[in-house]
Design a protein around this motif. Structure first.
Motif, PDB file in Angstrom:
ATOM      1  N   ASP A  40     -27.585  -3.169   5.988  1.00 50.47           N
ATOM      2  CA  ASP A  40     -27.275  -3.436   7.402  1.00 50.47           C
ATOM      3  C   ASP A  40     -25.798  -3.207   7.700  1.00 50.47           C
ATOM      4  O   ASP A  40     -25.436  -2.847   8.816  1.00 50.47           O
ATOM      5  CB  ASP A  40     -27.660  -4.868   7.793  1.00 50.47           C
ATOM      6  CG  ASP A  40     -29.159  -5.065   7.909  1.00 50.47           C
ATOM      7  OD1 ASP A  40     -29.908  -4.059   7.949  1.00 50.47           O
ATOM      8  OD2 ASP A  40     -29.590  -6.235   7.940  1.00 50.47           O
ATOM      9  N   ALA A  41     -24.954  -3.419   6.681  1.00 45.96           N
ATOM     10  CA  ALA A  41     -23.513  -3.233   6.844  1.00 45.96           C
ATOM     11  C   ALA A  41     -23.085  -1.789   6.556  1.00 45.96           C
ATOM     12  O   ALA A  41     -21.902  -1.478   6.564  1.00 45.96           O
ATOM     13  CB  ALA A  41     -22.760  -4.196   5.921  1.00 45.96           C
ATOM     14  N   GLY A  42     -24.066  -0.911   6.274  1.00 42.06           N
ATOM     15  CA  GLY A  42     -23.750   0.496   6.084  1.00 42.06           C
ATOM     16  C   GLY A  42     -23.561   0.946   4.646  1.00 42.06           C
ATOM     17  O   GLY A  42     -23.182   2.092   4.397  1.00 42.06           O
ATOM     18  N   TYR A  43     -23.831   0.087   3.692  1.00 40.74           N
ATOM     19  CA  TYR A  43     -23.682   0.443   2.279  1.00 40.74           C
ATOM     20  C   TYR A  43     -24.940   1.122   1.755  1.00 40.74           C
ATOM     21  O   TYR A  43     -26.049   0.829   2.207  1.00 40.74           O
ATOM     22  CB  TYR A  43     -23.402  -0.800   1.433  1.00 40.74           C
ATOM     23  CG  TYR A  43     -22.024  -1.356   1.642  1.00 40.74           C
ATOM     24  CD1 TYR A  43     -20.969  -1.004   0.809  1.00 40.74           C
ATOM     25  CD2 TYR A  43     -21.769  -2.246   2.683  1.00 40.74           C
ATOM     26  CE1 TYR A  43     -19.700  -1.509   1.007  1.00 40.74           C
ATOM     27  CE2 TYR A  43     -20.503  -2.754   2.895  1.00 40.74           C
ATOM     28  CZ  TYR A  43     -19.474  -2.383   2.060  1.00 40.74           C
ATOM     29  OH  TYR A  43     -18.217  -2.885   2.265  1.00 40.74           O
ATOM     30  N   ASP A  44     -24.761   2.011   0.797  1.00 38.58           N
ATOM     31  CA  ASP A  44     -25.871   2.628   0.078  1.00 38.58           C
ATOM     32  C   ASP A  44     -26.207   1.683  -1.068  1.00 38.58           C
ATOM     33  O   ASP A  44     -25.573   1.720  -2.118  1.00 38.58           O
ATOM     34  CB  ASP A  44     -25.453   4.002  -0.441  1.00 38.58           C
ATOM     35  CG  ASP A  44     -26.564   4.697  -1.207  1.00 38.58           C
ATOM     36  OD1 ASP A  44     -27.732   4.269  -1.124  1.00 38.58           O
ATOM     37  OD2 ASP A  44     -26.246   5.685  -1.906  1.00 38.58           O
ATOM     38  N   ALA A  45     -27.173   0.794  -0.855  1.00 37.09           N
ATOM     39  CA  ALA A  45     -27.471  -0.269  -1.827  1.00 37.09           C
ATOM     40  C   ALA A  45     -28.915  -0.194  -2.281  1.00 37.09           C
ATOM     41  O   ALA A  45     -29.812   0.139  -1.508  1.00 37.09           O
ATOM     42  CB  ALA A  45     -27.190  -1.633  -1.202  1.00 37.09           C
ATOM     43  N   LYS A  46     -29.108  -0.520  -3.546  1.00 37.61           N
ATOM     44  CA  LYS A  46     -30.438  -0.563  -4.160  1.00 37.61           C
ATOM     45  C   LYS A  46     -30.570  -1.861  -4.942  1.00 37.61           C
ATOM     46  O   LYS A  46     -29.591  -2.422  -5.399  1.00 37.61           O
ATOM     47  CB  LYS A  46     -30.624   0.602  -5.140  1.00 37.61           C
ATOM     48  CG  LYS A  46     -30.369   1.973  -4.585  1.00 37.61           C
ATOM     49  CD  LYS A  46     -31.630   2.580  -4.066  1.00 37.61           C
ATOM     50  CE  LYS A  46     -31.515   4.035  -3.681  1.00 37.61           C
ATOM     51  NZ  LYS A  46     -30.505   4.422  -2.752  1.00 37.61           N
ATOM     52  N   THR A  47     -31.809  -2.318  -5.121  1.00 38.37           N
ATOM     53  CA  THR A  47     -32.096  -3.510  -5.920  1.00 38.37           C
ATOM     54  C   THR A  47     -32.686  -3.095  -7.252  1.00 38.37           C
ATOM     55  O   THR A  47     -33.557  -2.224  -7.291  1.00 38.37           O
ATOM     56  CB  THR A  47     -33.127  -4.414  -5.193  1.00 38.37           C
ATOM     57  OG1 THR A  47     -32.605  -4.767  -3.914  1.00 38.37           O
ATOM     58  CG2 THR A  47     -33.433  -5.674  -5.981  1.00 38.37           C
ATOM     59  N   LEU A  48     -32.224  -3.714  -8.322  1.00 41.32           N
ATOM     60  CA  LEU A  48     -32.863  -3.525  -9.621  1.00 41.32           C
ATOM     61  C   LEU A  48     -34.159  -4.314  -9.569  1.00 41.32           C
ATOM     62  O   LEU A  48     -34.156  -5.551  -9.621  1.00 41.32           O
ATOM     63  CB  LEU A  48     -31.977  -4.010 -10.766  1.00 41.32           C
ATOM     64  CG  LEU A  48     -32.579  -3.888 -12.164  1.00 41.32           C
ATOM     65  CD1 LEU A  48     -32.803  -2.433 -12.540  1.00 41.32           C
ATOM     66  CD2 LEU A  48     -31.679  -4.554 -13.189  1.00 41.32           C
ATOM     67  N   ARG A  49     -35.274  -3.607  -9.390  1.00 44.39           N
ATOM     68  CA  ARG A  49     -36.577  -4.249  -9.193  1.00 44.39           C
ATOM     69  C   ARG A  49     -36.923  -5.140 -10.386  1.00 44.39           C
ATOM     70  O   ARG A  49     -36.881  -4.706 -11.522  1.00 44.39           O
ATOM     71  CB  ARG A  49     -37.664  -3.201  -9.006  1.00 44.39           C
ATOM     72  CG  ARG A  49     -38.979  -3.800  -8.565  1.00 44.39           C
ATOM     73  CD  ARG A  49     -40.069  -2.809  -8.455  1.00 44.39           C
ATOM     74  NE  ARG A  49     -39.685  -1.645  -7.656  1.00 44.39           N
ATOM     75  CZ  ARG A  49     -40.539  -0.726  -7.264  1.00 44.39           C
ATOM     76  NH1 ARG A  49     -41.796  -0.813  -7.580  1.00 44.39           N
ATOM     77  NH2 ARG A  49     -40.134   0.304  -6.553  1.00 44.39           N
ATOM     78  N   GLY A  50     -37.260  -6.388 -10.107  1.00 41.72           N
ATOM     79  CA  GLY A  50     -37.624  -7.330 -11.158  1.00 41.72           C
ATOM     80  C   GLY A  50     -36.432  -8.038 -11.777  1.00 41.72           C
ATOM     81  O   GLY A  50     -36.595  -8.939 -12.587  1.00 41.72           O
ATOM     82  N   GLY A  51     -35.229  -7.625 -11.405  1.00 43.67           N
ATOM     83  CA  GLY A  51     -34.016  -8.281 -11.871  1.00 43.67           C
ATOM     84  C   GLY A  51     -33.781  -8.163 -13.368  1.00 43.67           C
ATOM     85  O   GLY A  51     -34.317  -7.288 -14.047  1.00 43.67           O
ATOM     86  N   MET A  52     -32.952  -9.072 -13.857  1.00 40.79           N
ATOM     87  CA  MET A  52     -32.609  -9.075 -15.279  1.00 40.79           C
ATOM     88  C   MET A  52     -33.818  -9.387 -16.142  1.00 40.79           C
ATOM     89  O   MET A  52     -33.903  -8.918 -17.278  1.00 40.79           O
ATOM     90  CB  MET A  52     -31.471 -10.058 -15.559  1.00 40.79           C
ATOM     91  CG  MET A  52     -30.129  -9.593 -15.017  1.00 40.79           C
ATOM     92  SD  MET A  52     -29.613  -7.945 -15.581  1.00 40.79           S
ATOM     93  CE  MET A  52     -29.496  -8.177 -17.335  1.00 40.79           C
ATOM     94  N   ALA A  54     -36.842  -8.262 -15.701  1.00 39.32           N
ATOM     95  CA  ALA A  54     -37.515  -6.980 -15.917  1.00 39.32           C
ATOM     96  C   ALA A  54     -36.700  -6.096 -16.848  1.00 39.32           C
ATOM     97  O   ALA A  54     -37.254  -5.392 -17.700  1.00 39.32           O
ATOM     98  CB  ALA A  54     -37.758  -6.274 -14.587  1.00 39.32           C
ATOM     99  N   TRP A  55     -35.376  -6.132 -16.706  1.00 37.13           N
ATOM    100  CA  TRP A  55     -34.534  -5.320 -17.572  1.00 37.13           C
ATOM    101  C   TRP A  55     -34.699  -5.725 -19.038  1.00 37.13           C
ATOM    102  O   TRP A  55     -34.815  -4.874 -19.920  1.00 37.13           O
ATOM    103  CB  TRP A  55     -33.078  -5.426 -17.141  1.00 37.13           C
ATOM    104  CG  TRP A  55     -32.185  -4.579 -17.985  1.00 37.13           C
ATOM    105  CD1 TRP A  55     -31.345  -4.999 -18.969  1.00 37.13           C
ATOM    106  CD2 TRP A  55     -32.053  -3.159 -17.938  1.00 37.13           C
ATOM    107  NE1 TRP A  55     -30.700  -3.929 -19.524  1.00 37.13           N
ATOM    108  CE2 TRP A  55     -31.120  -2.780 -18.918  1.00 37.13           C
ATOM    109  CE3 TRP A  55     -32.655  -2.168 -17.160  1.00 37.13           C
ATOM    110  CZ2 TRP A  55     -30.768  -1.461 -19.134  1.00 37.13           C
ATOM    111  CZ3 TRP A  55     -32.291  -0.849 -17.382  1.00 37.13           C
ATOM    112  CH2 TRP A  55     -31.360  -0.516 -18.365  1.00 37.13           C
TER     113      TRP A  55
END
Length: 75
Positions: A40-52, A54-55
């Protein structure tokens, strides 16, 4: 801090706007909300799906991770 959007918004000037930002939390829930704020603030942002969680499953190639990955592919 625990999904407080105002805390994130107060720190936006400290984030680089010229590259992708990957947002990570324990399970991806708070990160998903934070990613929406950043976008919403104009950043190119992604979420690491499932978080740490999942990692860590990815690193161990655990059964739970493989099931989650299958679920994410078919949804």
């Amino acid at each position: 801090a625990g999904g407080d959007e105002s805390s994130l918004r107060a720190e936006l000037d400290g984030l680089p706007a010229d590259r992708e930002t990957v947002v990570v939390c324990k399970q991806g829930i708070v990160a998903t909300r934070a990613t929406a704020v950043l976008r919403d603030a104009g950043y190119d942002a992604k979420t690491l799906r499932g978080g740490m969680s999942a990692w860590r499953g990815f690193e161990r190639n655990s059964l739970l991770y493989r099931l989650r990955r299958l679920y994410w592919r078919v949804r």
